[in-house]
Enzyme design. Structure first.
Site, mmCIF file in Angstrom:
data_model
loop_
_atom_site.group_PDB
_atom_site.id
_atom_site.type_symbol
_atom_site.label_atom_id
_atom_site.label_comp_id
_atom_site.label_asym_id
_atom_site.label_seq_id
_atom_site.Cartn_x
_atom_site.Cartn_y
_atom_site.Cartn_z
ATOM 1 N N SER A 14 18.744 21.592 -22.953
ATOM 2 C CA SER A 14 19.889 21.235 -23.804
ATOM 3 C C SER A 14 21.208 21.212 -23.035
ATOM 4 O O SER A 14 21.476 22.089 -22.210
ATOM 5 C CB SER A 14 19.999 22.236 -24.958
ATOM 6 O OG SER A 14 21.183 21.987 -25.675
ATOM 7 N N LYS A 65 15.498 22.070 -37.547
ATOM 8 C CA LYS A 65 16.514 21.416 -38.380
ATOM 9 C C LYS A 65 16.154 21.461 -39.875
ATOM 10 O O LYS A 65 17.031 21.543 -40.726
ATOM 11 C CB LYS A 65 16.735 19.981 -37.920
ATOM 12 C CG LYS A 65 17.456 19.912 -36.572
ATOM 13 C CD LYS A 65 17.814 18.508 -36.177
ATOM 14 C CE LYS A 65 18.668 18.518 -34.908
ATOM 15 N NZ LYS A 65 19.126 17.202 -34.494
ATOM 16 N N ASP A 101 25.330 15.706 -36.900
ATOM 17 C CA ASP A 101 24.809 14.461 -36.303
ATOM 18 C C ASP A 101 25.330 13.259 -37.094
ATOM 19 O O ASP A 101 25.658 12.215 -36.519
ATOM 20 C CB ASP A 101 23.279 14.435 -36.343
ATOM 21 C CG ASP A 101 22.661 15.389 -35.320
ATOM 22 O OD1 ASP A 101 23.306 15.655 -34.289
ATOM 23 O OD2 ASP A 101 21.529 15.865 -35.558
ATOM 24 N N GLY A 127 13.136 8.608 -38.238
ATOM 25 C CA GLY A 127 12.967 10.051 -38.082
ATOM 26 C C GLY A 127 14.260 10.776 -38.447
ATOM 27 O O GLY A 127 15.132 10.214 -39.137
HETATM 28 P P1 NAP Z 1 11.753 11.938 -34.681
HETATM 29 O O1 NAP Z 1 12.201 12.530 -35.962
HETATM 30 O O2 NAP Z 1 10.524 12.451 -34.028
HETATM 31 O O3 NAP Z 1 11.580 10.343 -34.908
HETATM 32 C C1 NAP Z 1 11.013 9.535 -33.896
HETATM 33 C C2 NAP Z 1 11.139 8.073 -34.287
HETATM 34 O O4 NAP Z 1 10.645 7.282 -33.185
HETATM 35 C C3 NAP Z 1 10.294 7.683 -35.508
HETATM 36 O O5 NAP Z 1 10.953 6.682 -36.216
HETATM 37 C C4 NAP Z 1 9.002 7.151 -34.849
HETATM 38 O O6 NAP Z 1 8.292 6.227 -35.659
HETATM 39 C C5 NAP Z 1 9.590 6.426 -33.660
HETATM 40 N N1 NAP Z 1 8.594 6.247 -32.609
HETATM 41 C C6 NAP Z 1 8.057 7.190 -31.811
HETATM 42 N N2 NAP Z 1 7.164 6.648 -30.970
HETATM 43 C C7 NAP Z 1 7.122 5.306 -31.256
HETATM 44 C C8 NAP Z 1 6.398 4.199 -30.728
HETATM 45 N N3 NAP Z 1 5.520 4.356 -29.745
HETATM 46 N N4 NAP Z 1 6.632 2.962 -31.247
HETATM 47 C C9 NAP Z 1 7.542 2.802 -32.247
HETATM 48 N N5 NAP Z 1 8.257 3.825 -32.797
HETATM 49 C C10 NAP Z 1 8.044 5.056 -32.299
HETATM 50 O O7 NAP Z 1 12.886 12.047 -33.552
HETATM 51 P P2 NAP Z 1 14.482 12.110 -33.779
HETATM 52 O O8 NAP Z 1 14.914 13.527 -33.789
HETATM 53 O O9 NAP Z 1 14.834 11.229 -34.920
HETATM 54 O O10 NAP Z 1 15.016 11.486 -32.397
HETATM 55 C C11 NAP Z 1 14.883 10.105 -32.107
HETATM 56 C C12 NAP Z 1 15.579 9.787 -30.782
HETATM 57 O O11 NAP Z 1 16.973 10.020 -30.898
HETATM 58 C C13 NAP Z 1 15.092 10.671 -29.625
HETATM 59 O O12 NAP Z 1 14.884 9.875 -28.497
HETATM 60 C C14 NAP Z 1 16.227 11.644 -29.386
HETATM 61 O O13 NAP Z 1 16.349 12.010 -28.029
HETATM 62 C C15 NAP Z 1 17.439 10.815 -29.818
HETATM 63 N N6 NAP Z 1 18.538 11.687 -30.308
HETATM 64 C C16 NAP Z 1 19.712 11.691 -29.612
HETATM 65 C C17 NAP Z 1 20.749 12.482 -30.045
HETATM 66 C C18 NAP Z 1 22.056 12.492 -29.284
HETATM 67 O O14 NAP Z 1 22.814 13.462 -29.392
HETATM 68 N N7 NAP Z 1 22.375 11.450 -28.545
HETATM 69 C C19 NAP Z 1 20.621 13.276 -31.204
HETATM 70 C C20 NAP Z 1 19.402 13.239 -31.891
HETATM 71 C C21 NAP Z 1 18.359 12.443 -31.432
HETATM 72 P P3 NAP Z 1 7.166 6.746 -36.702
HETATM 73 O O15 NAP Z 1 7.912 7.174 -37.930
HETATM 74 O O16 NAP Z 1 6.332 5.562 -36.912
HETATM 75 O O17 NAP Z 1 6.453 7.883 -36.029
#
Ligand code: NAP
Length: 274
Positions: A14, A65, A101, A127
């Site tokens: 982190s 979360k 967020d 997600g």
């Molecule tokens: P999450 O709840 O696990 O959601 C993951 C998402 O990615 C879901 O919509 C999932 O689809 C999709 N996905 C995963 N593998 C896939 C594939 N092979 N093909 C198509 N879709 C796929 O994760 P999250 O917490 O929302 O985070 C998502 C991203 O945002 C991460 O990369 C994270 O690092 C980034 N993030 C960045 C910040 C920042 O501060 N910049 C903050 C939060 C998150 P399904 O529903 O079909 O599984």
């Protein structure tokens, strides 16, 4: 010196300690911030110890979360709507939950010169992060079209704001929904280091020239998606502005101290990008 933490599992990677300690040093705030690995089964014990030790609060990442909700004494309306918290303040032995967020993403867009009011956004993913982005954008006056691998989850997100959010199929090179997009957001984990990659980027060709392409991922920065968008001449925003703005808003909750972003942005940008 008051103690703050980010808890999660895993959490060692982190950047929150770097961001918060940079802001505290810059602003002369008497807080110190550390990473704390907490396994799921240790959550209740961590909360008791945090209260007893006089900890001022903590940020929560995966998998907490949503798991934290039953332990909270108070919940901010936005966090309640999302069903997820990332910031918990401890006051008089009580736990108060917030989600930074959601407002953090719209603050990042505005810093980038993008006002969501009246705009059309295409959001990839459904997600936790996508939910926060969809709610933030819709509350800021944008229409949000959500595409997700699992279509049922894209449909479920629409309940956050049925008038403004609707599901669409996964975009293709000739997707009609993309032609009117002012903003495309990748909130999937596709493109993140160690995760899968988009198998097809031709949907970028369907975007209008003025569309901003935003990727929430900051490891790597830029992602392949942003590299290809830039090559097409499109404006881009990587994941660092969201990371930074959600931290600024969290520290405001922890300290009760208003933090003008301009005062801390250059130091935070330099810290996380180096
Ligand atoms: P999450 O709840 O696990 O959601 C993951 C998402 O990615 C879901 O919509 C999932 O689809 C999709 N996905 C995963 N593998 C896939 C594939 N092979 N093909 C198509 N879709 C796929 O994760 P999250 O917490 O929302 O985070 C998502 C991203 O945002 C991460 O990369 C994270 O690092 C980034 N993030 C960045 C910040 C920042 O501060 N910049 C903050 C939060 C998150 P399904 O529903 O079909 O599984």
């Amino acid at each position: 010196m008051k103690q703050l933490y980010v808890i999660g599992d895993p959490v060692a990677h982190s950047k929150s300690p770097l961001l918060h300690n940079t802001m505290c040093a810059l602003l002369g705030l008497d807080f110190t911030y550390a990473c704390r690995t907490v396994h799921k089964e240790e959550l209740a014990a961590f909360l008791t110890a945090a209260k007893e030790s006089g900890c001022a609060g903590f940020n929560a990442t995966m998998p907490f979360k949503e798991l934290l909700l039953p332990y909270l004494d108070g919940l901010d309306p936005l966090a309640k709507k999302l069903g997820a918290v990332n910031t918990i303040c401890i006051e008089c032995n009580k736990l108060y939950g917030y989600n930074t967020d959601c407002p953090g993403y719209t603050a990042a867009l505005r810093q980038h010169g993008f006002d969501p009011q009246g705009k059309q956004a295409v959001l990839l993913g459904a997600g936790g992060a996508a939910k926060a982005v969809a709610l933030g954008l819709s509350e800021a006056g944008a229409t949000v079209l959500v595409a997700n691998r699992t279509a049922s989850k894209a449909k479920a997100i629409t309940s956050l704001c049925p008038d403004k959010i609707r599901p669409i199929p996964w975009p293709t090179a000739d997707a009609p929904d993309l032609a009117g997009a002012d903003l495309l957001v990748n909130a999937t984990s596709l493109g993140m280091a160690g995760q899968g990659e988009f198998s097809d980027f031709t949907f970028l060709d369907a975007l209008p020239a003025a569309c901003l392409v935003s990727d929430l991922i900051y490891h790597p920065a830029p992602t392949e998606l942003l590299r290809r968008a830039e090559a097409r001449g499109l404006a881009t925003m990587d994941g660092f502005p969201l990371l930074i703005h959600q931290a600024i808003l969290a520290l405001e909750h922890f300290t009760g101290h208003a933090i003008p972003p301009d005062q801390v942005l250059p130091a935070l940008e330099a810290a996380v990008r180096n």
